[in-house]
Design an enzyme around this catalytic site. Structure first.
Site, PDB file in Angstrom:
ATOM      1  N   THR A  12       0.827  -1.210   0.000  1.00 43.58           N
ATOM      2  CA  THR A  12       0.000   0.000   0.000  1.00 43.58           C
ATOM      3  C   THR A  12       0.862   1.261   0.000  1.00 43.58           C
ATOM      4  O   THR A  12       0.726   2.114  -0.890  1.00 43.58           O
ATOM      5  CB  THR A  12      -0.898   0.009   1.260  1.00 43.58           C
ATOM      6  OG1 THR A  12      -1.564  -1.247   1.330  1.00 43.58           O
ATOM      7  CG2 THR A  12      -1.910   1.109   1.212  1.00 43.58           C
ATOM      8  N   GLY A 133       0.556   8.549  10.289  1.00 43.27           N
ATOM      9  CA  GLY A 133       0.371   8.543   8.832  1.00 43.27           C
ATOM     10  C   GLY A 133       0.745   9.822   8.136  1.00 43.27           C
ATOM     11  O   GLY A 133       1.921  10.159   8.010  1.00 43.27           O
ATOM     12  N   LYS A 204       3.911   4.370  18.588  1.00 42.19           N
ATOM     13  CA  LYS A 204       3.933   5.755  18.093  1.00 42.19           C
ATOM     14  C   LYS A 204       4.176   6.727  19.255  1.00 42.19           C
ATOM     15  O   LYS A 204       4.896   7.724  19.097  1.00 42.19           O
ATOM     16  CB  LYS A 204       2.612   6.074  17.385  1.00 42.19           C
ATOM     17  CG  LYS A 204       2.417   5.266  16.101  1.00 42.19           C
ATOM     18  CD  LYS A 204       0.989   5.379  15.595  1.00 42.19           C
ATOM     19  CE  LYS A 204       0.782   4.555  14.337  1.00 42.19           C
ATOM     20  NZ  LYS A 204      -0.640   4.404  13.981  1.00 42.19           N
ATOM     21  N   GLY A 304      -3.371   5.020   5.496  1.00 46.29           N
ATOM     22  CA  GLY A 304      -3.800   5.045   4.103  1.00 46.29           C
ATOM     23  C   GLY A 304      -2.648   5.262   3.148  1.00 46.29           C
ATOM     24  O   GLY A 304      -1.598   5.800   3.518  1.00 46.29           O
TER      25      GLY A 304
HETATM   26  N1  HSE Z   1      -2.754   0.548  11.631  1.00 45.58           N
HETATM   27  C1  HSE Z   1      -2.410   1.900  11.831  1.00 45.58           C
HETATM   28  C2  HSE Z   1      -3.627   2.640  12.326  1.00 45.58           C
HETATM   29  C3  HSE Z   1      -1.953   2.597  10.595  1.00 45.58           C
HETATM   30  O1  HSE Z   1      -4.714   2.088  12.315  1.00 45.58           O
HETATM   31  O2  HSE Z   1      -3.482   3.778  12.724  1.00 45.58           O
HETATM   32  C4  HSE Z   1      -0.502   2.581  10.407  1.00 45.58           C
HETATM   33  O3  HSE Z   1       0.167   3.166  11.469  1.00 45.58           O
END
Ligand code: HSE
Length: 428
Positions: A12, A133, A204, A304
């Protein structure tokens, strides 16, 4: 200057990176003075059909095709695996190639080691796409908050869990159906455990804590609760009191002299009037509180193809600028300091408490007595009609510490006919 890129992973995010590089090539050159192009991609599955971009570069499954290629200056790692990505990034850095990765698990767990290897080799290691993201939060923290003292970084940093909670709240979707939809839409991890159990947000938040506070926490330093136990009833009761339930990552200075740091991922109640309550579905937002700036919120798509690819491109163009200026090799984040981890007595917040009690005379009296003994004071109280001989009591409290809550948990565990069904912090 021509800059060659080697891509590990064409899923992706990788496909998005190629699309932007091809579609915006002229603009990138105008802004950076360099021509960036993919020279080679290495993938696991050579038979997968790949569309959406012009395949004007070879695709193979052999890492050395990139690592030994002298025309490649930057390696982009978007494979999403841990051990293999570690090995490839380490080899790339030691081969004096700059590295851009979106791998939050890897950076959160072995980032310091890789940063040191990058510095030793005089190359860049950037990872803007690893957190939230498409939101440019890491570069913002490292460049725009250098002189401010950050007291808190908090946010919605897992799109999948935010999507699930939003769908449960607004469309009355069952948890499993909302999760399936998130997976179908491509923003859940292949194994969604990390998303719904809070670990993705925790990785994160570790990286955000590196940048905001200069600390290097490990996963075990964080208090982590996911959304798997959030019930429809909790959401309805929170809504009735004027709050949304959101999975938040919160890192903040605590203690009388703000000497400690509390780092926590948990579902919390956010007042409907707060901007974080307006962040729906897979969107993310990061709130930064600085002593000078006050409060700043960055909002945007947390996952995304194209948003995440844009963050990778931000890193690529920064490497291009470093190459043009001959300034590569500086760490993405150079803030380092030691802070104590917060004690339970220093983690203080208002609470939303759900207690189930036998529907008998005096049951409520004994519950309130337990909270009084722990010096926890209620601000709001609601009892819903009894079902199956059990009453559901929902309370909001004045500020109370985790230490006080631990007392209550032990007391209730040892009592008959009372169950602490849920406990959430209130975010303010
Ligand atoms: N799986 C993660 C989320 C996206 O749902 O935020 C990539 O960090």
């Amino acid at each position: 200057m021509d800059i060659g890129i080697g891509l590990f992973g064409l899923g992706t995010v990788g496909s998005g990176v190629v699309k932007i590089l091809q579609e915006n090539a002229d603009q990138i050159t105008k802004r950076t003075g360099s021509r960036l192009s993919v020279k080679h991609a290495v993938v696991h599955n050579l038979n997968k059909e790949r569309t959406g971009f012009i395949q004007n570069f070879p695709i193979t499954d052999n890492a050395t095709d990139i690592l030994n290629n002298p025309d490649i200056q930057i390696v982009v790692e978007v494979m999403g695996t841990l051990d293999q990505a570690y090995d490839i990034i380490k080899r790339a850095l030691n081969a004096k190639k700059h590295v851009v990765t979106a791998n939050k698990d890897l950076i959160a767990s072995r980032g310091q080691e890789l940063v040191t290897i990058a510095e030793t080799n005089g190359v860049d290691l950037f990872f803007e796409a690893a957190v939230a993201g498409g939101i440019p939060i890491l570069r913002t923290l490292s460049t725009s908050f250098t002189a401010d003292e950050i007291s808190r970084v908090a946010g919605i940093i897992n799109g999948t869990s935010n999507f699930i909670l939003t769908q449960m709240t607004t469309n009355n979707l069952a948890y499993a159906n909302a999760l399936k939809l998130a997976q179908d839409m491509g923003f859940a991890e292949s194994d969604p455990t990390n998303d719904v159990e809070g670990f993705d947000a925790a990785y994160k938040l570790i990286i955000l804590s590196n940048f905001a506070f200069g600390v290097q926490p490990v996963l075990g330093d964080l208090a982590i609760t996911g959304i798997a136990n959030v019930t429809d009833a909790d959401i309805a009761d929170a809504n009735a009191f004027g709050y949304a339930i959101k999975l938040l990552g919160v890192a903040q200075r605590v203690g009388d002299t703000k000497e400690a740091i509390s780092i926590e991922v948990s579902p919390q109640l956010v007042p409907f009037s707060h901007p974080l309550a307006t962040v729906h579905n897979e969107n993310n937002a990061v709130l930064v509180n600085g002593e000078s700036v006050g409060e700043v919120m960055l909002y945007g798509p947390g996952a995304g193809e194209m948003p995440t690819a844009n963050s990778v491109l931000s890193d690529l163009t920064n490497v291009a600028t470093d190459l043009a200026l001959n300034t590569p090799g500086h760490p993405f984040n150079s803030f380092n300091q030691d802070l104590d981890l917060a004690k339970p007595s220093q983690r203080i917040a208002r609470r939303f408490i759900v207690v189930e009690v036998d529907d008998t005379p005096g049951a409520m009296y004994s519950v309130t007595g337990m909270f009084a003994a722990a010096k926890i004071s209620f601000t709001d109280l609601k009892q819903t009609p009894a079902a199956n001989g059990t009453a559901r009591m929902v309370a909001l409290t004045h500020p109370a510490s985790d230490a006080q809550l631990n007392v209550i948990k032990t007391t209730i565990r040892n009592a008959d006919g009372i169950n602490l069904a849920a406990e959430y912090k209130l975010f303010s």
